[in-house]
Design a protein around this motif. Structure first.
Motif, PDB file in Angstrom:
ATOM      1  N   LEU A 214      27.650  46.285  28.992  1.00  0.00           N
ATOM      2  CA  LEU A 214      27.772  45.679  30.307  1.00  0.00           C
ATOM      3  C   LEU A 214      28.908  46.334  31.075  1.00  0.00           C
ATOM      4  CD1 LEU A 214      26.952  43.381  32.275  1.00  0.00           C
ATOM      5  CD2 LEU A 214      28.651  41.964  31.134  1.00  0.00           C
ATOM      6  N   ALA A 215      28.646  46.710  32.317  1.00  0.00           N
ATOM      7  CA  ALA A 215      29.679  47.296  33.172  1.00  0.00           C
ATOM      8  C   ALA A 215      29.940  46.315  34.314  1.00  0.00           C
ATOM      9  CB  ALA A 215      29.233  48.644  33.715  1.00  0.00           C
ATOM     10  N   ALA A 216      31.006  45.595  34.248  1.00  0.00           N
ATOM     11  CA  ALA A 216      31.315  44.589  35.267  1.00  0.00           C
ATOM     12  C   ALA A 216      32.816  44.431  35.360  1.00  0.00           C
ATOM     13  CB  ALA A 216      30.652  43.254  34.923  1.00  0.00           C
ATOM     14  N   ARG A 217      33.252  43.809  36.440  1.00  0.00           N
ATOM     15  CA  ARG A 217      34.677  43.552  36.641  1.00  0.00           C
ATOM     16  C   ARG A 217      34.839  42.263  37.427  1.00  0.00           C
ATOM     17  NH1 ARG A 217      33.066  47.224  40.541  1.00  0.00           N
ATOM     18  NH2 ARG A 217      33.982  47.075  42.621  1.00  0.00           N
ATOM     19  N   THR A 218      36.008  41.643  37.312  1.00  0.00           N
ATOM     20  CA  THR A 218      36.338  40.425  38.050  1.00  0.00           C
ATOM     21  C   THR A 218      37.449  40.739  39.035  1.00  0.00           C
ATOM     22  OG1 THR A 218      35.733  39.041  36.174  1.00  0.00           O
ATOM     23  CG2 THR A 218      37.113  38.041  37.855  1.00  0.00           C
ATOM     24  N   LEU A 219      37.268  40.329  40.295  1.00  0.00           N
ATOM     25  CA  LEU A 219      38.238  40.610  41.354  1.00  0.00           C
ATOM     26  C   LEU A 219      38.630  39.318  42.056  1.00  0.00           C
ATOM     27  CD1 LEU A 219      36.570  43.750  43.002  1.00  0.00           C
ATOM     28  CD2 LEU A 219      38.251  43.697  41.167  1.00  0.00           C
ATOM     29  N   VAL A 220      39.782  39.355  42.689  1.00  0.00           N
ATOM     30  CA  VAL A 220      40.216  38.279  43.586  1.00  0.00           C
ATOM     31  C   VAL A 220      40.062  38.797  45.005  1.00  0.00           C
ATOM     32  CG1 VAL A 220      42.123  36.810  44.310  1.00  0.00           C
ATOM     33  CG2 VAL A 220      41.819  37.342  41.887  1.00  0.00           C
TER      34      VAL A 220
END
Length: 744
Positions: A589-595
């Motif tokens: 899985l290629a994902a990221r969490t951002l604000v």
């Protein structure tokens, strides 16, 4: 006249020094090793003297005092015990030479047959040793040693011995080979022809010092054209002898890489070879290489480590000895130190040139976003594709076009420095020191990749960054001064000169261009009235969606994909965090969490109000549209959607795609859709933010730069800081959240 091809003498003699470990590997018991060498010495008396001139190095090797064993002390039962031990331990293939040496002829044979067998036994063993020294003959060696062993142990293979020509009638080795090849062609059975073939191949190849053959498998699953697999050696990351090569598929021997589906290789395929490994079993080598591959994957998930960094003591003596002695080999090592590796080889776009009577490192850097559309020349300043870095004075006499010294000469020079000053210099530590120093100073790894001539495909930050040439030259100049200050010397660099230019991506929008893009080009038309037709509402919604898409993708650095930003379930309005998955990879899985910034959060809230109004208005008039609005609000479907005509002419909701985005934006956005990644990274780079945070925000997880990876020490507070910087950028350029359709 000897017409044999020249050998790689350096590799030949290096293998000759380790030949005893090939004949008798270390795992074998000491008595068995001793008796094997004694048996080999005894067999050597059966080789005709006229044959030895082709194997002089092997005769001198066997005559070395280290291997002198009295053949008369050899126990006649020892060969049988040795073969029984190797068979019981399942080492007949792995210890092929020891097994072939200790095989003796059966007692039922006549004396003439025994003598005939011993002569060919030695000739085959010596020929296999010769091929091992040449290299890349493993298959031929294994088959020949097995065949000469089976002639004495298997009744089915014994007739092969009768087809071998008598050595006494062939005093010349070339004549013997001619007769042997003729006997092979007239063999009475396939088994005899096959056995003669195995023996003939090794004897003939050893006689002419034939170069080993490396075969490449041609894929049968590529129907368009002939495709080939090439091996590209990767740069070393440690100081072992392990060689790691990447398999690259190309349409021809000298063609361009395949990057279009269905032929693209989404995962990196590597081939690992350890010359120092004592293991010869294919299964064991595969298991060890699998372990090395797993270690490579783990290293990619971790932050850069500096445990292999050279110390100040090491670098000080390398620089001082090079300047004081002026040795050419030392100058090449110093060049590798100041450039992060000798220009050329695997690195591309780097060259040494004499500019204004000074030797300089010239870097040719060009990325796809360096080329502008004709319409953008008046709006965006172009970037330069050339960076010139002056080198120290001590390197001025270095021959630009001369080939660098061999790896062995470089290692020998470093060994002298290590012995003289008790340092621990290696080629790996010398070439990696530039990267370690830049990391310790907090500089962006993009600059390391730029100086080392790496491709933007290996370091994605190169493609997305716009940086000033002054910053690149300033950091490299500081690095050179640091090196020479350690040794108390002057680098002799010319006076610093400022050049108002940038390198890298051209998609760093000036202030007025960015302001006008959001507030003039993308701003939606006036809000439709309550009694507006569906065509008018759809036109307004599509314009408004373009603004929402542009603002949200800008603050997140989103890639240009179908159905961008996913569903509303990926967004947490309380913490303003958004789970972004805009890149697909096959092995995970290629994902990221951002604000997201506060302005973007207000835009999401206004867009939700717009969808709620749209759904209430068309609850009875357009059921599909109302259901799509409800699905977007409850997170069961994608958040963004257009209202477009289908093939029947009906207005229906459709997810955004790159093609219909182009259709709706028209000339209002003349730049590529992922321009925000280029602009945002360049802006964050100028904000003095940590480079690792920027790379994590951009989502370069395939090279181990994910913020919440297993080895990352970054936290959610780091994301909040990035969101605050982006919010300040939005406020400075007066980019605001816009309301959608509101029924009064």
């Amino acid at each position: 006249m000897d017409e044999r091809p020249p050998l790689d003498r350096e590799r030949y003699h290096r293998r000759l020094c380790h030949l005893s470990h090939v004949v008798c590997p270390k795992p074998l018991p000491a008595p068995l090793r001793l008796n094997t060498f004694a048996m080999l010495k005894r067999l050597m008396g059966n080789m005709p003297d006229d044959y030895w001139h082709r194997y002089g190095d092997l005769e001198r090797w066997a005559s070395h005092p280290r291997y002198r064993v009295n053949p008369s002390a050899l126990n006649i039962k020892t060969p049988f015990e040795a073969c029984h031990y190797l068979r019981r331990q399942q080492l007949l293939t792995e210890c092929g030479f020891a097994a072939a040496i200790n095989i003796t002829s059966p007692s039922a044979w006549s004396d003439d047959d025994r003598a005939h067998y011993r002569r060919y036994q030695l000739l085959v063993i010596v020929s296999c040793l010769q091929l091992h020294l040449i290299g890349d003959h493993d298959s031929a060696i294994e088959n020949a040693l097995r065949e000469i062993r089976l002639i004495a142990t298997e009744a089915r293979h014994t007739p092969v011995l009768q087809e071998l020509p008598d050595m006494a009638a062939h005093p010349d080795l070339a004549t013997l080979i001619t007769t042997l090849r003729a006997n092979r062609q007239h063999a009475l059975s396939p088994l005899i022809e096959r056995g003669l073939g195995f023996l003939c191949v090794v004897i003939y190849d050893a006689y002419r010092l034939a170069k080993g053959i490396t075969r490449y498998r041609r894929s049968k699953k590529l129907p368009v054209a002939e495709h080939y697999v090439q091996l590209i050696q990767l740069e070393k990351t440690d100081d072992t002898d392990i060689v790691i090569e990447e398999l690259v598929m190309r349409p021809g021997p000298n063609g361009e890489p395949i990057d279009e589906p269905p032929f693209a290789l989404d995962t990196k395929t590597v081939r690992i070879h350890d010359p120092s490994s004592p293991h010869r079993s294919p299964f064991l080598r595969a298991e060890l290489n699998k372990r090395v591959t797993e270690q490579l994957a783990v290293r990619q998930l971790s932050l850069p480590c500096s445990f292999e960094q050279a110390s100040d003591w090491d670098i000080e003596h390398l620089v001082r000895d090079t300047v004081n002695e002026g040795d050419p080999v030392g100058c090449w090592l110093l060049l590798a130190l100041v450039c992060g590796g000798i220009p050329g080889g695997l690195a591309t776009g780097r060259s040494l040139q004499v500019i204004k009577e000074r030797l300089c490192l010239v870097i040719e850097h060009k990325v796809p976003a360096s080329t502008l559309d004709e319409r953008l020349h008046a709006l965006l300043p172009p970037t330069h594709s050339r960076v010139v870095l002056p080198l120290p004075t001590v390197l001025q006499h270095l021959a630009v076009n001369a080939p660098p010294p061999s790896e062995q000469l470089l290692k020998k020079h470093l060994a002298l420095i290590n012995e003289r000053h008790q340092t621990r210099l290696t080629l790996g530590r010398v070439t990696r020191y530039l990267e370690h120093w830049y990391i310790n100073q907090g500089f962006d790894l993009m600059q390391v990749a730029l100086v080392r001539g790496q491709d933007y495909k290996k370091r994605p930050a190169l493609a997305y960054s716009n940086t000033t040439t002054d910053q690149v030259t300033k950091h490299h100049r500081a690095y050179l001064q640091f090196l020479f200050n350690l040794a108390g010397l002057d680098a002799g660099l010319p006076p610093a000169r400022s050049i108002p230019a940038t390198v890298g991506s051209s998609l760093l929008l000036p202030g007025k261009v960015l302001h006008n893009l959001f507030n003039r080009l993308l701003i939606p038309p006036p809000t439709p009235k309550r009694d507006a037709t569906l065509e008018e509402v759809a036109s307004f919604h599509n314009h408004y969606l373009c603004y929402v898409w542009a603002l949200l993708t800008f603050v997140t650095g989103h890639r240009d994909v179908t159905a961008p930003l996913g569903s509303l379930a990926d967004y947490n309005p309380i913490t303003r965090t958004w789970w972004i998955s805009d890149k697909e990879i096959r092995n995970g899985l290629a994902a990221r969490t951002l604000v997201i910034p506060a302005t973007a959060a207000r835009q999401v809230a206004l867009y939700q109000t717009h969808l709620h109004t749209l759904g209430q208005r068309y609850r009875l008039l357009h059921r599909e549209l109302a259901q799509r609005c409800d699905a977007a609000l409850d997170g069961s479907k994608n958040l963004l959607f257009f209202i477009l005509h289908d093939s029947q002419g009906h207005l229906l909701p459709q997810d955004p795609t790159p093609s219909n985005l182009n259709q709706q934006l028209g000339n209002r956005l003349p730049i590529q859709h992922n321009w925000a990644r280029h602009h945002l990274r360049s802006v964050l780079l100028r904000s003095k933010l940590a480079p690792s945070v920027i790379d994590g925000w951009m989502g370069h997880e395939e090279i181990g730069e994910s913020i919440f990876g297993r080895h990352s020490c970054l936290s959610i507070q780091t994301l909040q800081h990035v969101a605050d910087l982006i919010e300040a950028h939005l406020n400075f350029h007066q980019i605001e959240a816009r309301a959608g359709w509101q029924i009064l």
